[in-house]
Design an enzyme around this catalytic site. Structure first.
Site, PDB file in Angstrom:
ATOM      1  N   HIS A  70       0.968  -1.120  -0.009  1.00 33.79           N
ATOM      2  CA  HIS A  70      -0.106  -0.051   0.108  1.00 33.79           C
ATOM      3  C   HIS A  70       0.824   1.328   0.176  1.00 33.79           C
ATOM      4  CE1 HIS A  70       0.798  -0.742   4.438  1.00 33.79           C
ATOM      5  NE2 HIS A  70       0.143   0.748   4.613  1.00 33.79           N
ATOM      6  N   HIS A  72       1.399   4.106   1.924  1.00 34.16           N
ATOM      7  CA  HIS A  72       1.783   4.319   3.248  1.00 34.16           C
ATOM      8  C   HIS A  72       3.325   4.407   3.054  1.00 34.16           C
ATOM      9  CE1 HIS A  72      -1.683   3.921   6.233  1.00 34.16           C
ATOM     10  NE2 HIS A  72      -1.692   5.175   5.727  1.00 34.16           N
ATOM     11  N   ASP A  74       5.705   4.166   5.115  1.00 32.30           N
ATOM     12  CA  ASP A  74       6.671   3.210   5.791  1.00 32.30           C
ATOM     13  C   ASP A  74       6.514   1.859   4.942  1.00 32.30           C
ATOM     14  OD1 ASP A  74       3.941   3.141   6.762  1.00 32.30           O
ATOM     15  OD2 ASP A  74       4.513   1.993   8.613  1.00 32.30           O
ATOM     16  N   HIS A  75       5.811   1.856   3.866  1.00 27.83           N
ATOM     17  CA  HIS A  75       5.510   0.700   3.063  1.00 27.83           C
ATOM     18  C   HIS A  75       6.345   0.982   1.576  1.00 27.83           C
ATOM     19  CE1 HIS A  75       3.547  -1.776   5.891  1.00 27.83           C
ATOM     20  NE2 HIS A  75       3.288  -0.862   6.393  1.00 27.83           N
ATOM     21  N   ASP A 189      -0.218  -4.112   5.807  1.00 25.89           N
ATOM     22  CA  ASP A 189      -1.287  -3.656   6.852  1.00 25.89           C
ATOM     23  C   ASP A 189      -2.455  -4.153   6.684  1.00 25.89           C
ATOM     24  OD1 ASP A 189       1.106  -2.786   7.782  1.00 25.89           O
ATOM     25  OD2 ASP A 189       0.452  -0.505   7.508  1.00 25.89           O
ATOM     26  N   HIS A 411      -5.844  -1.148  11.806  1.00 31.10           N
ATOM     27  CA  HIS A 411      -5.074  -2.310  11.757  1.00 31.10           C
ATOM     28  C   HIS A 411      -5.768  -3.484  12.551  1.00 31.10           C
ATOM     29  CE1 HIS A 411      -0.942  -0.698  10.376  1.00 31.10           C
ATOM     30  NE2 HIS A 411      -1.468   0.527  11.025  1.00 31.10           N
ATOM     31  N   HIS A 433       6.199  -6.027  11.298  1.00 27.79           N
ATOM     32  CA  HIS A 433       5.541  -4.772  11.693  1.00 27.79           C
ATOM     33  C   HIS A 433       4.764  -4.602  13.102  1.00 27.79           C
ATOM     34  CE1 HIS A 433       2.566  -1.220  10.891  1.00 27.79           C
ATOM     35  NE2 HIS A 433       3.541  -1.015   9.517  1.00 27.79           N
TER      36      HIS A 433
HETATM   37 ZN   LIG Z   1      -0.239   1.425   6.468  1.00 27.87          ZN
END
Ligand SMILES: [Zn+2]
Length: 482
Positions: A70, A72, A74-75, A189, A411, A433
C-alpha cells in the site's frame, strides 16, 4: 535425509526493515532461487540514509519481483531510491489505486521532508540528508511500476501472485504468492472491519504454508467502531462548544478520508455546528480527493451505493469541509476543526498548528493514527509540560492543549488477527510490523493458543525475526513435477 534440507529447498526470510519495529518495511523471501521483496518503506522517525531499510545487507540485484502492499510511507517511500539508484533490476507491482496515490504522495514527500533537500544550516547542503532521491527519480520510476487488479493472478518466471483486499487504506492489498509449490500470504497492513468506504480484508481461498502478518497492536483490544466514532464526535463537539480549537493530525490519505466522512455526516445532523468551519489542510487535498473520486469502484457497497443514488453524486464532495493547501487561507478566529498533515506532527501544517494552539487549555489535539516511537505524536502521548519547536530548536512551548488518542488506524487488534489466522490456517507464522514488546506478546499468545497442537503434524510455529537475521524453514513434500 529427512530433516536436512538443501539451501535451495529451504524457504528463507530476511528482514531489511520493519522487523521488531514499525517503519521501513522491507522483507526478502527466497525459495528455489526465486527472490521476492515485500514492500520498500522508510522509517518516519529517522532521517537521511538511516530511515531506509538495511539495503547494504543484501544483494538487491538478486530480487526478481518487488511487491508493494500500500501507499503508506513506511511501506513505499524508498521505492524511488531502489528503482533509480541501486542495482535492483526486478519488476515492481502495486494496485492501480496505490500507484495513482503513490505518485502525488511521493512528490509531496520529497517537498516536505529532508529527502530531496538539505537539512544543513543556512542552505548548506548536508551530505547525509541530501538527495536520497529526487523528483526526477520519482517520475522515471513511476513509468516502470506495473499494476495488478484485485483477484487477478500474475505469473512471472515461475512466481505466481494474486492481490486480495486488505482493508486499511484505499488500494491496500495482501499478496498470495506461490513459488515452486510453496504458498506464502503477506498481509501488509490490514483491517478486518468494514468502515465507511473500504472492504474488510478477505480470507484467500487457498491455505498458505507461511503467513507473514503485521503485529502492530500485538495483544491489544480495539473498542468497537461505533464507540470510537461516538468518542470522537463527543470530544470535538464539547471542545467547540467551550470555544476551543480541535487539531486532527492525519496522514495525507487513508484515515483522513474516513474521518472526513464521519465529520461531514455529523455536521449534517448537528445544526449548532454548521457555523463552525472544518478544514482539511494538506498540500495534496485537491489531488487526493480526485483520486478518491476516481476509485469509488473498488470501495465497499456503502460508498458505491451512495455514489450512484441520485441525491449525492460524489461521496467525497463534502458539504461542510473546506480543502486548503496550506495555512495562508486559514483565518484562526474562534472555534474550528482542522484535519492536517503530517499524521505524526514531525513538521508541516499539523506541527505549526500544534505549536500555535499548544498553550491554550481549551484546545484539543486528537491522535487517530498509530504513533511511531521517536515522533512528536508519540511524545505528546506522554503529556509533556513543554514541547520543542520544530523550526527553532531553542524554543520551548508550554503544552496545555488537551490530548486524546482515539485509534482509527485500521490495523487488526488481537481478536481480529487471531480469528484471521484461524481462517487462513497456516503452519508457520512470521510476525513483522510491530514493536518488540507487542510483537513478543502476540507470539506468546498465539503459541499458547495453539499449545495443544505442539509436537503433532498440526503444530503451528511462530517466528519474530529481527532485522538482518536470516530465518530458514525447511519444507518437505512440496515437490512439484516440472
Ligand atoms: Zn499502513
Amino acid at each position: 535425509v529427512e530433516n536436512n534440507f538443501s539451501d535451495e529447498e529451504s524457504f528463507k526470510f530476511f528482514g531489511l526493515g520493519g522487523c521488531n519495529e514499525v517503519g521501513r518495511s522491507c522483507h526478502i523471501i527466497e525459495y528455489k532461487n526465486k527472490v521476492i521483496m515485500l514492500d520498500a518503506g522508510m522509517h518516519p522517525a529517522l532521517s537521511g540514509h538511516a530511515s531506509f531499510p538495511y539495503f547494504d545487507e543484501y544483494d538487491i540485484s538478486k530480487v526478481d519481483i518487488l511487491l508493494i502492499s500500500h501507499f503508506h510511507v513506511d511501506h513505499s517511500a524508498s521505492l524511488p531510491y531502489i528503482m533509480q539508484q541501486s542495482n535492483f533490476r526486478g519488476k515492481v507491482f502495486m494496485t492501480h489505486a496505490t500507484k495513482a496515490i503513490y505518485r502525488w504522495l511521493m512528490q509531496d514527500f520529497v517537498r516536505v521532508t529532508s529527502i530531496g533537500n538539505s537539512r544543513g544550516e543556512g542552505g548548506k547542503m548536508n551530505e547525509e540528508g541530501s538527495n536520497l532521491y529526487t523528483d526526477e527519480d520519482i517520475m522515471k520510476s513511476f513509468d516502470r511500476i506495473e499494476t495488478i487488479d484485485y483477484h487477478s493472478t500474475m505469473e512471472i518466471d515461475g512466481i505466481r501472485f494474486t492481490a486480495y483486499h486488505a482493508g486499511h487504506v484505499l488500494g491496500a492489498c495482501m499478496y498470495f504468492i506461490e513459488i515452486g509449490g510453496l504458498k506464502v500470504l503477506f498481509t501488509g497492513d490490514y483491517s478486518r472491519e468494514e468502515n465507511r468506504h473500504l472492504h474488510a480484508a478477505e480470507v484467500p481461498p487457498l491455505k498458505p504454508d507461511i503467513l507473514i502478518s503485521e503485529s502492530t497492536f500485538g495483544t491489544g483490544t480495539l473498542e468497537p467502531r461505533a464507540e470510537l466514532e461516538r468518542k470522537l464526535t463527543t470530544h470535538i463537539h464539547a471542545t467547540l462548544t467551550k470555544g476551543g480549537r480541535v487539531l486532527l493530525p492525519v496522514f495525507a490519505l487513508g484515515n483522513a478520508q474516513e474521518l472526513l466522512l464521519i465529520l461531514d455526516e455529523y455536521w449534517e445532523k448537528n445544526e449548532d455546528l454548521q457555523n463552525v468551519n472544518v478544514y482539511y489542510a494538506s498540500n495534496l487535498a485537491k489531488k487526493c480527493m480526485a483520486v478518491y473520486e476516481t476509485y469509488t469502484g473498488i470501495m465497499n457497497d456503502k460508498i458505491r451505493l451512495s455514489s450512484t443514488s441520485g441525491k449525492k453524486s460524489n461521496p467525497f464532495d463534502f458539504k461542510f469541509i473546506k480543502s486548503i493547501k496550506d495555512l495562508s487561507k486559514f483565518q484562526d478566529l474562534g472555534p474550528s476543526v482542522v484535519v492536517a498533515t503530517p499524521g505524526m506532527l514531525q513538521a508541516g501544517v499539523s506541527r505549526q498548528l500544534l505549536e500555535k494552539w499548544a498553550p491554550e487549555t481549551k484546545n484539543l489535539v486528537i491522535l487517530t493514527g498509530y504513533s511511531v516511537e521517536g515522533t512528536m505524536a508519540k511524545e505528546l502521548l506522554k503529556e509533556p509540560t513543554m514541547i520543542q519547536s520544530a523550526t527553532n530548536p531553542d524554543l520551548s512551548i508550554p503544552r496545555r492543549i488537551g490530548i486524546e488518542e482515539i485509534s482509527f488506524a485500521a490495523h487488526v487488534d488481537f481478536q481480529q488477527n487471531s480469528e484471521f489466522i484461524d481462517k487462513v490456517s497456516p503452519s508457520k507464522i512470521i510476525l513483522v510490523h510491530g514493536d518488540s514488546v507487542p510483537m513478543g506478546r502476540l507470539k506468546s499468545a498465539l503459541l499458547s493458543k495453539y499449545a495443544s497442537r505442539k509436537g503433532t503434524d498440526q503444530e503451528i510455529k511462530v517466528y519474530n525475526p529481527k532485522n538482518c537475521e536470516e530465518l530458514k524453514i525447511g519444507f518437505k513434500g512440496l515437490k512439484v513435477a516440472k
